[in-house]
Enzyme design. Structure first.
Site, PDB file in Angstrom:
ATOM      1  N   ASP A  25      43.515  43.052  43.735  1.00  0.00           N
ATOM      2  CA  ASP A  25      42.836  41.752  43.733  1.00  0.00           C
ATOM      3  C   ASP A  25      41.354  41.934  44.065  1.00  0.00           C
ATOM      4  OD1 ASP A  25      42.718  42.156  46.490  1.00  0.00           O
ATOM      5  OD2 ASP A  25      44.262  40.682  46.941  1.00  0.00           O
ATOM      6  N   ALA A  26      40.652  40.842  44.254  1.00  0.00           N
ATOM      7  CA  ALA A  26      39.214  40.896  44.533  1.00  0.00           C
ATOM      8  C   ALA A  26      38.906  41.630  45.835  1.00  0.00           C
ATOM      9  CB  ALA A  26      38.639  39.480  44.579  1.00  0.00           C
TER      10      ALA A  26
END
Length: 143
Positions: A25-26
């Site tokens: 994810d980010a």
């Protein structure tokens, strides 16, 4: 209610994978939902190792597995390039469903674990059907 057969813990299957960019994810850690993908892939490879390919099962036996329920605990993060081991351990076997316990580990460290219940259904109707006898026989054997 469906009767269930308890299976032995000696039937543990382990499948390895590497974490890719697309899995993160980010924040740079494995997105939580991707552990369900990892578990799914390991279940497919577990069935293949038992001698059962899901596409053939669907075509030749008019049966396929679907997930009925999941319960997952997330304990520690995994990151890009980590090598993980995903396990599959059958716990209960019924006529139309089975319960599996799965874990994701990085070496000895437990990252996530879950209980997955899968059911056997007809691909055409999605109604429950008996798990193919050959799979039941393979799972009922003592290792």
């Amino acid at each position: 209610m469906e009767s269930k057969q308890l299976l032995t813990s000696e039937q543990l299957f382990t499948w390895g994978l590497r974490v890719y960019w697309e899995d993160t994810d980010a924040g740079g850690i494995v997105f939580y939902a991707n552990y369900l993908k990892f578990f799914e892939r390991a279940r497919t490879e577990w069935l293949r190792a038992l001698g059962f390919e899901q596409q053939r099962m669907k075509q030749e036996q008019d049966a396929m597995f679907v997930v009925g329920s999941t319960s997952v605990r997330y304990l520690s993060p995994s990151r890009l390039d980590d090598c993980l081991q995903i396990t599959v351990e059958p716990r209960e076997l019924g006529r139309v469903s089975m319960t599996l316990f799965q874990q994701a580990r990085r070496g000895e460290q437990l990252l996530a674990e879950g209980e997955i219940r899968i059911g056997c259904v007809s691909p055409a109707t999605l109604k429950p059907v008996r798990i193919p006898a050959a799979i039941v026989a393979a799972l009922s054997k003592s290792p």
